[in-house]
Design an enzyme around this catalytic site. Structure first.
Site, mmCIF file in Angstrom:
data_model
loop_
_atom_site.group_PDB
_atom_site.id
_atom_site.type_symbol
_atom_site.label_atom_id
_atom_site.label_comp_id
_atom_site.label_asym_id
_atom_site.label_seq_id
_atom_site.Cartn_x
_atom_site.Cartn_y
_atom_site.Cartn_z
ATOM 1 C CD GLU A 184 -18.940 84.039 9.939
ATOM 2 O OE1 GLU A 184 -19.533 84.089 11.047
ATOM 3 O OE2 GLU A 184 -19.519 83.730 8.887
ATOM 4 C CB CYS B 54 -22.447 94.745 -7.599
ATOM 5 S SG CYS B 54 -21.506 93.334 -7.047
ATOM 6 C CD GLU C 113 -9.514 79.834 -2.062
ATOM 7 O OE1 GLU C 113 -9.829 81.030 -2.295
ATOM 8 O OE2 GLU C 113 -10.185 79.089 -1.327
ATOM 9 C CE LYS D 19 -20.806 92.843 -0.499
ATOM 10 N NZ LYS D 19 -19.657 91.952 -0.334
ATOM 11 C CD GLU E 298 -19.838 90.050 3.158
ATOM 12 O OE1 GLU E 298 -20.038 91.178 2.659
ATOM 13 O OE2 GLU E 298 -19.136 89.190 2.607
ATOM 14 C CB CYS F 31 -17.072 88.913 -3.705
ATOM 15 S SG CYS F 31 -16.653 88.223 -5.260
ATOM 16 C CD GLU G 48 -12.255 84.411 -5.510
ATOM 17 O OE1 GLU G 48 -12.800 84.687 -4.427
ATOM 18 O OE2 GLU G 48 -12.773 84.682 -6.609
ATOM 19 C CB SER H 168 -13.073 81.594 -2.876
ATOM 20 O OG SER H 168 -12.090 82.401 -2.279
#
Ligand code: SF4
Ligand code: SF4
Ligand code: SF4
Ligand code: FES
Lengths: 163, 582
Positions: free
Chosen positions: B367, B504, B283, B359, B362, B300, B280, B320
């Protein structure tokens, strides 16, 4: 439930335009949701999903809040209402006297489910909680008319009266 | 500050004007029972559990919303008050599905605790109840309306704090229910799976999808190599489930317990967090140098990603392209690790332990299978892990293992602080600053981006460059920040967004603290402190100095942003419609 149904396109568009005017009229007004829903219901006869969605997006009010208001106030309806609104009481007294069988009969005869409306717009069917006429159980109301002590076999005869 | 003096049960107490009777009682060390109240989130006086007598008032008043005044006399234990509270509670209990024996919240249920505290021994009336279907179609959240006591905390959380607003009070009277529109499943509405509704629910009406059975099965399967990977926030909160004081880091207890459960390897997701920072950070530098899309926004937090896909599709190119550390780690384990260790990737089963319910969603995104296998096989929340440890009868005090397993080893402090709001930003700044200047930083602590303020900003000079950064946590704050960016009112290079208020450490999968605790203690700061303490202690505190990460680039990815890295460690996003017409 789509506004692109070609058969009634012009009709639908006219209603959509009227809804646009209503939303414009109340833009920026506090507490406008209830009056907007009122006027929308006057236009459509009820408050279908796509109307709620337009109001939600254009007035920036969450769908949940709109749906909550509609289901809280008895004056609002999520389903189209027929010319004759049939209400079958499913309160305890009516239930033990077989109200569910009567409801089934109405469903069968009209070919619609609870909450539905016949295609010709004539009848809509609802189940309701106790209407306070337990002495007459099982009770059915059609608009202002009250029918007590009904048997499933009488359903057809009653419907005929309104046809 | 203007103060007022009042008495509560004849005890004199002096408190700031504007306090409620409940707050004043707390100062006087008198506990008044509450149920719907959750400070700053739900102060609506709905349940009437907190009734008190106020001298001169015509009726009993609800302490949680009633303001104090000079000379007020409050009584919390009169026969009338006791009776009224009992009746209120009995009414709530009379139409509650009282299946405590099989309820996930038994032992940590505010309703159950009240029934015990007020010594309800029998219920004089049996209320009419609905038997409503369970909504278990979401990959993350289960709704059980039969356990709901209509306190509305979840609605306030979802609507006011998160501004997602997919659940609300619908219908009325006896039919009242908290639900998405048309009593749809959470899976059919734009719920972002953040689980914040679960953490505020006083009872068992909301919980995570239980995936522990899949893990027990994997652990029992002879031919599987079962790996546990743990997120940074777990060590900061898991101890609460075992009676440790809040904010105690329990890293070695956790590693030991996971081995005792039978996991073959226990790795630290922070290693992947360090990898994320490398990708990141690169990036960010590339986008700044090459005039790419800015601000770059972190990716994230899967609750945030889904929120962005639903509500801010115009920002999808700002996200990102980095996968989250969880997904990056899975991809690495099923490729580089499998290859080096000579294990068939089909036989590697990765269980990630997360503070997060989103999560679970996710990990199921289609993908997330770039290695040919799902990056992650099962996601467990902190609470689910605690349940497994308890079920297995493992002594959580055992600390025979001090370190995460080789070959991944311990991560950097930068990876550890990922678990708190501002942590990703701070970790990135540590690395980016050193990469740009080629000089070691004199201080590693970017304190401007720490703490629980909703939106934080920092401008950091790195070499010739000035990096403008912003941090938002909680989706309501994210929405505010993005509106500002959209209107041109604010300009940044880099934005960190976490779906959960506090990041988190206070995720939707973390141990649940009752209102009696979380109304008065900021659990976000307490738990974050555990992470900052650990960061301070670690020999390596910068992602680019993590030897495992360096080795991964040497042996496999060659450099951050390389084609290989893109193939395994990056992803893409799709706009999602909010309420599709059926
Ligand atoms: S929600 Fe609480 S009171 Fe209700 S069944 Fe579960 S543990 Fe028992
Ligand atoms: S998981 Fe988050 S978005 Fe979904 S209902 Fe709960 S609070 Fe709302
Ligand atoms: S689901 Fe839980 S938090 Fe939401 S209203 Fe019901 S009891 Fe309260
Ligand atoms: S009314 Fe005060 S806690 Fe619910």
């Amino acid at each position: 439930m789509s506004s692109t149904c070609s058969c009634s396109k012009e009709f639908v568009d006219e209603r959509e335009e009227r809804l646009t005017e209503v939303i414009e009229k109340y833009r920026g007004v506090r507490g406008a949701l209830i009056p907007v829903l009122h006027e929308a219901q006057e236009i459509y006869g009820y408050l279908p999903f796509h109307v709620q969605k337009r109001i939600s997006e254009e007035m920036q009010i969450p769908m949940g809040e709109i749906y909550g208001v509609i289901t809280f106030y008895t004056q609002f309806s999520l389903e189209p209402k027929g010319e004759y609104q049939i209400q079958v009481c499913l309160g305890t007294a009516c239930y033990v006297k077989g109200a569910n069988l009567i409801l089934e009969k109405f469903k069968e005869k009209l070919g619609i489910d609870v909450g539905g409306c016949t295609e010709d717009g004539k009848f809509s069917l609802q189940a309701c909680r106790c209407v306070g006429a337990c002495g007459l159980a099982p009770v059915v109301m059609i608009n202002e008319d009250v029918y007590g002590g009904l048997k499933p076999s009488e359903v057809e005869k009653i419907l005929k009266k309104y046809q | 500050m203007e103060m007022v003096t009042l008495t509560i049960d004849n005890k004199k107490v002096r408190v700031p004007k504007g306090y409620t009777v409940l707050q004043a009682a707390r100062e006087a060390k008198i506990e008044i029972p509450t149920l719907c109240f959750l400070k700053d989130i739900n102060e609506i006086g709905a349940c009437r559990m907190c009734l008190v007598e106020i001298k001169g008032a015509k009726k009993l008043e609800t302490a949680c919303v009633y303001p104090v005044s000079e000379g007020m006399e409050v009584y919390t234990q009169t026969p009338q008050v006791r009776e009224a509270r009992k009746v209120t509670l009995e009414l709530i209990l009379s139409n509650h599905d009282r299946s405590c024996l099989t309820c996930v919240r038994s032992g940590n249920c505010e309703l159950q605790k009240l029934a015990e505290q007020l010594q309800i021994e029998e219920l004089p009336y049996e209320g009419e109840t609905h038997k409503r279907p369970l909504d278990n179609f979401s990959p993350s959240i289960i709704r059980d309306p039969n356990k709901c006591i209509l306190c509305r905390r979840c609605v306030s959380m979802c609507k006011e704090v998160q501004t997602v607003a997919v659940i609300d009070v619908i219908e009325r009277g006896f039919d009242t229910i908290i639900s998405p529109i048309y009593e749809k499943s959470l899976n059919e509405v734009p719920c972002v799976n953040c689980g914040q509704c679960i953490t505020v629910c006083p009872v068992g009406a909301l919980r995570e999808k239980n995936d522990t059975e899949k893990v027990w099965d994997a652990l029992a399967a002879e031919d599987l190599h079962v790996i546990a990977v743990t997120a940074p926030a777990i060590r900061a909160a898991l101890g609460e489930e075992f009676g440790f004081p809040m904010g105690t880091p329990v890293t070695s207890n956790m590693i030991t317990a996971l081995h005792n459960l039978g996991f073959d390897k226990v790795f630290d997701v922070d290693t992947a967090a360090d990898l994320t920072i490398m990708e990141e950070g690169t990036e960010l530098l590339n986008r700044i140098k090459e005039g790419g899309k800015l601000p770059l926004i972190t990716s994230c937090s899967p609750g945030w990603i889904k929120f962005c896909e639903h509500n801010f599709p115009e920002f999808l190119d700002n996200l990102s392209t980095c996968k989250s550390p969880q997904q990056m780690f899975g991809a690495v384990l099923k490729t580089v690790y499998a290859e080096r260790m000579g294990i068939d990737p089909a036989k590697i089963f990765v269980v990630s332990i997360m503070p997060c319910t989103a999560k679970k969603f996710e990990a199921k995104r289609p993908e997330m299978t770039s290695s040919g296998y799902p990056d992650i096989d099962v996601v467990l929340t902190t609470r689910e892990l605690a349940r497994m440890i308890k079920e297995a009868g493992i002594d959580f005090n055992e600390t025979t293992r001090q370190h995460f397993d080789d070959p991944m080893g311990d991560a950097s402090g930068a990876g550890v602080i990922f678990g708190a709001t501002g942590g990703v930003m701070e970790a990135a700044l540590r690395t980016v600053a050193e990469v740009i200047t080629g000089q070691p930083l004199s201080s590693l602590d970017f304190t401007e981006v720490r703490g629980v303020e909703g939106i934080k900003e920092a401008t950091v000079d790195v070499g010739e460059m000035e990096i403008k950064a912003a941090v938002a946590h909680g989706l309501g704050n994210a929405r505010k920040l993005l509106e500002r960016v959209k209107s041109g009112e604010a300009k940044y290079h880099f934005i960190e967004i976490m779906a959960c208020p506090g990041g988190c450490v206070a995720g939707g999968g973390q141990p649940i603290q009752p209102s009696q605790v979380r109304s008065w203690i900021d659990i976000r700061s307490e738990r974050a402190n555990a992470l900052y303490k650990e960061d301070k202690k670690l020999p390596i505190r910068k992602s680019h100095e993590n030897p495992t990460v360096q080795r991964l680039y040497d042996i496999y990815f060659s450099s951050p942003g390389s084609p290989k890295a893109h193939e395994l460690l990056h992803t893409h996003y799709t706009p999602r419609e909010n309420y599709p017409e059926e």
